[in-house]
Design an enzyme around this catalytic site. Sequence first.
Site, PDB file in Angstrom:
ATOM      1  CG  HIS A  99      60.687 -11.579 -45.453  1.00  6.47           C
ATOM      2  ND1 HIS A  99      61.347 -10.442 -45.460  1.00  6.47           N
ATOM      3  CD2 HIS A  99      60.230 -11.561 -46.699  1.00  6.47           C
ATOM      4  CE1 HIS A  99      61.286  -9.762 -46.662  1.00  6.47           C
ATOM      5  NE2 HIS A  99      60.496 -10.572 -47.609  1.00  6.47           N
ATOM      6  CD  GLU A 100      57.386 -14.181 -47.845  1.00  9.12           C
ATOM      7  OE1 GLU A 100      56.615 -13.344 -48.257  1.00  9.12           O
ATOM      8  OE2 GLU A 100      58.365 -14.257 -48.272  1.00  9.12           O
ATOM      9  CG  HIS A 103      55.596  -8.972 -47.582  1.00  5.69           C
ATOM     10  ND1 HIS A 103      56.516  -7.689 -48.131  1.00  5.69           N
ATOM     11  CD2 HIS A 103      56.677  -9.827 -48.010  1.00  5.69           C
ATOM     12  CE1 HIS A 103      57.603  -7.999 -48.162  1.00  5.69           C
ATOM     13  NE2 HIS A 103      57.711  -9.053 -48.724  1.00  5.69           N
ATOM     14  CG  HIS A 107      47.642  -5.988 -47.387  1.00  2.67           C
ATOM     15  ND1 HIS A 107      46.861  -7.087 -47.767  1.00  2.67           N
ATOM     16  CD2 HIS A 107      46.893  -4.791 -47.969  1.00  2.67           C
ATOM     17  CE1 HIS A 107      45.933  -6.704 -48.487  1.00  2.67           C
ATOM     18  NE2 HIS A 107      45.919  -5.404 -48.870  1.00  2.67           N
TER      19      HIS A 107
END
Length: 228
Positions: A99-100, A103, A107
């Site tokens: 999940h991280e 991100h 980006h």
Amino acid sequence: MFFFDPTIIILIPAIILSLWAQVNISSTVGRFERVQARSGLTGAQVAQRILQNNGIYDVRVEAVRGHLTDHYDPRKKVVRLSESVYGRTSLAALGVAAHEVGHAIQHDNDYVPLRIRSALAPIAQFGSYGSWILLIIGILFSYGPLVEIGIWLFVAVVLFQLVTLPVEFNASSRALVQLETGGFLASDEIDGSRKVLRAAAMTYVAAVVMAILQLVRLLAIAGIFNRE
């Protein structure tokens, strides 16, 4: 003398939802922290491999202290994984790590909602406490412009929370795709990580509800609803 603020009643639904979301995320993560992925890969290893699979080589993966303190720092391009994720091989750890990294992929792809959230972050951070200060001062001195500024600052907080939803849901969707297509989790293991990410998403839904009802409460305190 005991003082009861009747406007606190407005927050009751959000408080109940927030408490449920916290209990749900804790129990769900706890459950799937005990289920180990058959790949034997740790959260850090999965995060690094997903980054490489997506051609991202300028993002670091670091350990951070605490539990459920995982996050992606877009300014320093760092995926920070908590102690229960970085070196662990559980379904919960792999889901959170992916999940991280989701991100980080957002980006790298210049995902618009993420860009909007980053732009709103400093205003929302100040507005979360500054709005109440301005509101109280404005009411005490009967100075309407301060009250209005305080309200608009908190509107920024609500907007920040609202735009956070698509950012978080999209990161989870990306994570599940990466875990499955990358072969990090078998088809019968994906559901465990999905449940963890779904429980985490509900904490953001609760935050949105809380922000909206806080805005309604702020308007009530300012007497907006009493104006003719």
